[in-house]
Design a protein around this motif. Structure first.
Motif: not given
Length: 306
Positions: A8, A10, A27, A154-155, A158, A161-165, A168
């Motif tokens: 996962g 990108p 990031y 992996n976590r 994620k 890359v993806k967490e937007r809160s 974070k």
């Protein structure tokens, strides 16, 4: 076969690549920086240095890496390397191209986060069996990822890359602490594999591991193991799990499955024979446990070697 690979991450669009060699996407979080590197062409003598300790994990393709003026080694998916601050990584990309790019993450972790995590562990769990204190052993720097280590990497990817809160960084901080713990557990297991014989006479954990490996075909139970460690069952189980990341009986199971795998590779034995030779006494349980660990039934795995 089940592999402890990372998923996962990108890739950059071709038009966004600033370089075909170690193109970097970063990031930034409070206590760390997550870097994703990808290389799309063959290259030699690429040097990389970070100011903080770095956990690198290979995702795709192959690198050849040299560290600490030691011989270069192949660096492949399913593996991680711990690099201390300001240590030069010398990297070759012998096979990289558009059809076969390499991808790797480098997670640089602040000194403060590392110290705080291990200070907390030394306060909470001071009675270690394997080493005196909690911390990373930089002599054990090239690791095969365990399932636990892969899951937390992996976590973390994620989250990065993806967490937007808004929280974070708090979530990332908790995941980082777990990642550091999983790293020490992975190192402890690798270290024990290499040194349990030498350490068994004066280290309780190594003594238990030596007993397990020497009696793996016998009926082993928790009472025996805690007695070998000169501890109560509850205390022994707790310390074993904290230091190695699994319970004593989970370790016994993994050792039996590892032995079964070796017998299956030889190819000269029936599945039922392998089951009993590796210390199992129930064929149905053996098949289920093997598939759960390696992603294939023993029969399918054995057939792959023919």
């Amino acid at each position: 076969m089940q592999q402890n690979f990372i998923a996962g991450v990108p890739w950059r669009n071709e038009k966004d690549l600033r370089s075909l060699v170690e193109n970097r996407t970063t990031y930034t979080l409070d206590a760390c920086e997550l870097n994703i590197f990808e290389t799309h062409q063959e290259a030699k003598d690429v040097n990389l240095v970070f100011g903080d300790l770095v956990l690198t994990t290979m995702l795709k393709g192959k690198k050849v890496m040299q560290l600490f003026d030691k011989p270069a080694f192949d660096y492949l998916p399913g593996e991680s390397v711990i690099v201390p601050p300001n240590e030069m990584m010398k990297i070759d990309f012998p096979e990289a191209n558009w059809e076969n790019p390499t991808q790797c993450i480098a997670l640089s972790i602040s000194k403060e986060m590392i110290e705080n995590t291990f200070n907390l562990l030394n306060e909470r769990f001071p009675d270690k069996m394997l080493t005196e204190d909690w911390g990373l052993d930089l002599s054990c720097f090239h690791l095969i990822n365990t399932q636990d280590l892969s899951e937390i990497i992996n976590r973390f990817i994620k989250i990065g890359v993806k967490e937007r809160s808004k929280d974070k960084d708090v979530i990332a901080s908790l995941a980082l602490k777990e990642l550091l713990i999983r790293l020490t557990q992975t190192q402890a297991r690798e270290m024990l594999e290499k040194t349990y014989k030498q350490l068994s006479s004066n280290n309780r954990l190594a003594h238990v591991i030596d007993f397990i490996k020497s009696n793996i075909r016998e009926n082993i139970n928790l009472d025996q193991l805690s007695e070998k460690a000169c501890m109560s069952k509850a205390h022994f189980s707790r310390i074993f799990k904290i230091e190695l990341g699994m319970t004593p009986m989970e370790y016994v199971l993994k050792e039996r499955l590892k032995m079964a795998k070796q017998y299956l590779k030889i190819g000269a034995f029936q599945i039922q024979e392998v089951c009993f030779m590796a210390g199992f006494n129930n064929i149905t349980y053996f098949i289920r446990a093997f598939k759960n660990e390696f992603g294939l039934t023993p029969k399918v795995y054995q057939g792959m070697g023919k």
